[in-house]
Each structure stands twice: as C-alpha cells, then as structure tokens.
Design an enzyme around this catalytic site. Structure first.
Site, PDB file in Angstrom:
ATOM      1  CE  LYS A 186      -9.334  -2.637   2.900  1.00 19.48           C
ATOM      2  NZ  LYS A 186      -8.118  -1.979   2.566  1.00 19.48           N
TER       3      LYS A 186
ATOM      4  CG  ASP B 132      -3.245   3.887   3.873  1.00 15.54           C
ATOM      5  OD1 ASP B 132      -4.452   3.721   4.477  1.00 15.54           O
ATOM      6  OD2 ASP B 132      -2.996   3.512   3.039  1.00 15.54           O
TER       7      ASP B 132
ATOM      8  CD1 TRP C   4      -2.312  -2.185   1.667  1.00 12.26           C
ATOM      9  CD2 TRP C   4      -2.926  -1.130  -0.241  1.00 12.26           C
ATOM     10  NE1 TRP C   4      -3.268  -2.769   1.001  1.00 12.26           N
ATOM     11  CE2 TRP C   4      -3.912  -2.233  -0.153  1.00 12.26           C
ATOM     12  CE3 TRP C   4      -3.422  -0.062  -1.185  1.00 12.26           C
ATOM     13  CZ2 TRP C   4      -4.917  -2.451  -1.188  1.00 12.26           C
ATOM     14  CZ3 TRP C   4      -4.269  -0.432  -2.141  1.00 12.26           C
ATOM     15  CH2 TRP C   4      -5.082  -1.560  -2.048  1.00 12.26           C
TER      16      TRP C   4
HETATM   17  C1  LIG Z   1      -7.608  -1.213   1.295  1.00 12.40           C
HETATM   18  C2  LIG Z   1      -6.530  -0.443   1.324  1.00 12.40           C
HETATM   19  C3  LIG Z   1      -6.340   0.808   0.447  1.00 12.40           C
HETATM   20  C4  LIG Z   1      -7.077   1.033  -0.631  1.00 12.40           C
HETATM   21  O1  LIG Z   1      -8.464   1.264  -0.409  1.00 12.40           O
HETATM   22  P1  LIG Z   1      -9.240   1.374  -1.697  1.00 12.40           P
HETATM   23  O2  LIG Z   1     -10.558   1.857  -0.919  1.00 12.40           O
HETATM   24  O3  LIG Z   1      -9.356   0.299  -2.364  1.00 12.40           O
HETATM   25  O4  LIG Z   1      -8.839   2.582  -2.492  1.00 12.40           O
HETATM   26  C5  LIG Z   1      -5.395   1.619   0.854  1.00 12.40           C
HETATM   27  N1  LIG Z   1      -4.525   1.665   2.065  1.00 12.40           N
HETATM   28  C6  LIG Z   1      -4.539   0.343   2.672  1.00 12.40           C
HETATM   29  C7  LIG Z   1      -3.678   0.315   4.001  1.00 12.40           C
HETATM   30  C8  LIG Z   1      -5.822  -0.232   2.541  1.00 12.40           C
HETATM   31  O5  LIG Z   1      -5.613  -1.372   3.248  1.00 12.40           O
END
Ligand SMILES: *Cc1c(COP(=O)(O)O)cnc(C)c1O
Length: 365
Positions: A203, A179, A108
């Site tokens: 998530k 993030d 990511w």
């Molecule tokens: C799932 C995830 C993303 C991406 O999310 P989207 O909604 O598919 O754009 C970004 N960063 C992390 C750490 C993730 O787990």
C-alpha cells in the site's frame, strides 16, 4: 481516443510507487552498483544484499523513530498471514487459552477477528458495524477484558475509509497491536505506544510480498508451541529476518522508498502533504450532494477515500471518463461499491488536483 500523457493510479494496493524509485530500480536492474548482478540474483547472505538490508532497516527505524527495544522484522505472507501469526506469537501465555480484545471498525479488522478465533478467545470490545463502519467507536464505549493478551486495532480501514485520529489509552500492561498496512509512514506515530505494528508493503511502502513487523522485545516470549519457525518472531528476530530467504527484491525497493522519504523530509513532511491532498479531495466531494462520502468527519481517512455518486447509474460513465483522462483504478471495492481514491504517499498533489478537476467537471460545476 488518444492516450492521456499523464497517468495517475489511485489503486488501493498494490499501489503507486514514487516514479524516481522505479527509475532508479530500472537503472540498477541489470547491474547493482557495479556488482555485475541484479539484486534479484544476489545471495541474501552476501555482502551486497546485507548492505541493502541494513540500510533499509536503519532508514525505516529512523523514519518512524523506532525505539531500540523494538525489533523490525521483514517477513512474508502479507497482512492476512499476520492475523494468524500474531496470535500464534502473542497469545501463548501461561498455557491457557488467551483472550484477545478487538475493535471492529471495518473489513480488515473483521478478517483479523475471524482468523484470531482459531487461536484464542476473541472479545469484540467495540464495533462500528451498526453504523455501517463509518466511524471509530469512541474509546469510552470500549469493553476491554482484564488480562487480555493484547488489543488489536486496524488504524486505517482501507476499504471503509475509516482512520483513527487517536492512540487508545489503555493499561500499560495491555499491548496494542495495530494493523497499519494502508497508512504506515503517512503520518507521525509514537511507536512506544504500541506493542506491535504490522503492515503489508504493497500500500504505502513497496511491492507485494513483503510484510513489515515492528515488535517490542518483551512480546517475543509467549509464542504457542505450534507456531511455525519461519513465522516465530523470536526466531526471525534472532536471524535478522534471514531465518529463511526474505523477499529480497521487495526489501530493496522498500529501501529505495525509505531513502526517498528521507530525502523528501521524512514522515512529518509527508503528513503535511497528505493532509493537504486529503483536504483538497474531500472539499471537492463535499461541495454539493453530487458526490457522497459517508464517513464521520473526524474519522475520515487521509489515504483511502471511498465515495458514491448520488446517481449511481452514472458510475460506468464516471469511470470511463476518468480513465480517458489517465485517472486509473477508481472503482470502489466490490463489497462497498461506488468509487474509491487511494492517495498514498506516492500520489503527487498534481494527481489529486487532476482528480478534483475531473470531479468538478463531471458534476457540471
Ligand atoms: C491490504 C490490507 C491487508 C491485507 O494484506 P495482504 O497482503 O493481502 O494479506 C490487511 N490489512 C489492511 C488494513 C490492508 O489494507
């Protein structure tokens, strides 16, 4: 074979939600609080939805103890869109191409780096690539850029299973952008240590389609001129996330999750449960060398636990047996292979225990 009575969903995302939240949403589906409308059918500017939105914002602020000089934005586009939206908003200082520092810890943060290159100079201040992304490079090895616009980290790498166990100590003028998509609300954090926190909801919060951004006031001033209005933090903040129609139903479900977390004792209580759940699972994986998790002990994620069978020819058999027991979505990400168990807030201890029992049984212990 008969359907298992109890299902446990280990998906990395979209992921399991608290059952009581889904039950409440089901009971309110056709008529929210006597309004005669589903939340999906309401104007985002009407008093009913405004009350839902205000409560969700207040509850999230309370759960994370978000200081008053931070805005909470409810946006769309997911975590990946933020990889562009953040540089467009934070890297416009002084009319010069800014430099962004990154710590590359896995898939990511790698995607964030790739996207940011379109908007700014990128410096990879440290990388875990040589070690196969199995740890967070220690901070004393980082090579930060003096005057960088910000430092971007991914505090929980969902695919690699690597989680920060520290907050970087940097010059207070360097904002840290984090993030937290896959571990927000799973552990207590000190928001004031960060300039910006973002997380896709799917998530650990609620349905896909909602992205949470928590951003310090003073960072709203340096957007690039080309930044689209709907993604311009200052514009979104001034309109309390209603510059355009926000993902109303996703905000409603997220609000139910926030209320549920508060009723469970808040983030500190969730953290204790998450520590216990992760301990149980790693203990079963470490019991002998039948299974293997390759992440450095002090960087192991409490949320996303990738593992391999020593004999990978048993993978299909392992997954079929798991499914027959109601243990779903354990297949690892295609880029890594093997297995992955995501055990977010909404995964009950019994779910982890059921997986541990199966791990032991399959290994013939
Ligand atoms: C799932 C995830 C993303 C991406 O999310 P989207 O909604 O598919 O754009 C970004 N960063 C992390 C750490 C993730 O787990």
């Amino acid at each position: 074979m008969a359907q298992p009575t109890q299902i446990h969903n280990f998906s990395a995302g979209p992921a399991v939600l608290p059952k009581v939240v889904l039950q409440q949403a089901a009971s309110e589906m056709l008529d929210w609080h006597g309004s005669g409308m589903s939340v999906m059918e309401m104007s985002h500017r009407g008093p009913e939805f405004i009350s839902i939105y205000k409560q969700a914002e207040a509850d999230l602020r309370e759960l994370l103890a978000v200081p008053p000089n931070y805005k909470i934005l409810f946006m769309q586009g997911g975590g990946l869109a933020q990889n562009a939206i953040i540089p467009m908003n934070l890297a416009g200082c002084c009319g010069q191409p800014a430099t962004i520092d990154f710590i590359h810890t896995g898939t990511w943060s790698g995607k964030s780096i790739k996207e940011a290159k379109r908007y700014a100079n990128v410096n990879i201040a440290a990388s875990g690539e040589a070690g196969g992304f199995t740890s967070v490079p220690p901070q004393d090895t980082w090579r930060l850029t003096p005057g960088a616009a910000y430092l971007h980290i991914c505090t929980n790498e969902t695919i690699d299973g690597v989680e920060y166990n520290f907050v970087p100590k940097v010059d207070p003028r360097l904002p840290i952008v984090a993030d937290m998509s896959s571990h927000i609300l799973s552990r207590t954090i000190d928001v004031s240590q960060y300039g910006l926190i973002f997380a896709g909801a799917q998530k650990n919060i609620g349905p896909a389609g909602l992205t949470i951004v928590i951003v310090r006031d003073d960072l709203l001033e340096d957007a690039l001129p080309d930044c689209p209005s709907a993604f311009h933090y200052k514009t979104v903040a001034e309109h309390e996330s209603m510059f355009n129609t926000p993902p109303t139903y996703a905000i409603y479900i997220a609000g139910l999750v926030f209320a549920h977390l508060k009723a469970q004792g808040g983030v500190a209580a969730m953290e204790q449960r998450n520590i216990e759940k992760a301990r149980l699972l790693y203990e079963a994986l470490d019991a002998d060398d039948f299974y293997q998790n390759r992440v450095a002990l002090d960087c192991r994620s409490r949320m996303n636990i990738p593992f391999f069978l020593r004999d990978e020819s048993l993978n299909e058999q392992f997954l079929a047996g798991a499914k027959a027991r109601g243990l779903l979505q354990l297949k690892g990400h295609k880029s890594v292979g093997g297995m992955r168990a995501s055990i977010y807030n909404a995964m009950p201890l019994e779910g982890v225990q059921a997986l541990v029992d199966y791990l032991n049984e399959f290994a013939g212990r």
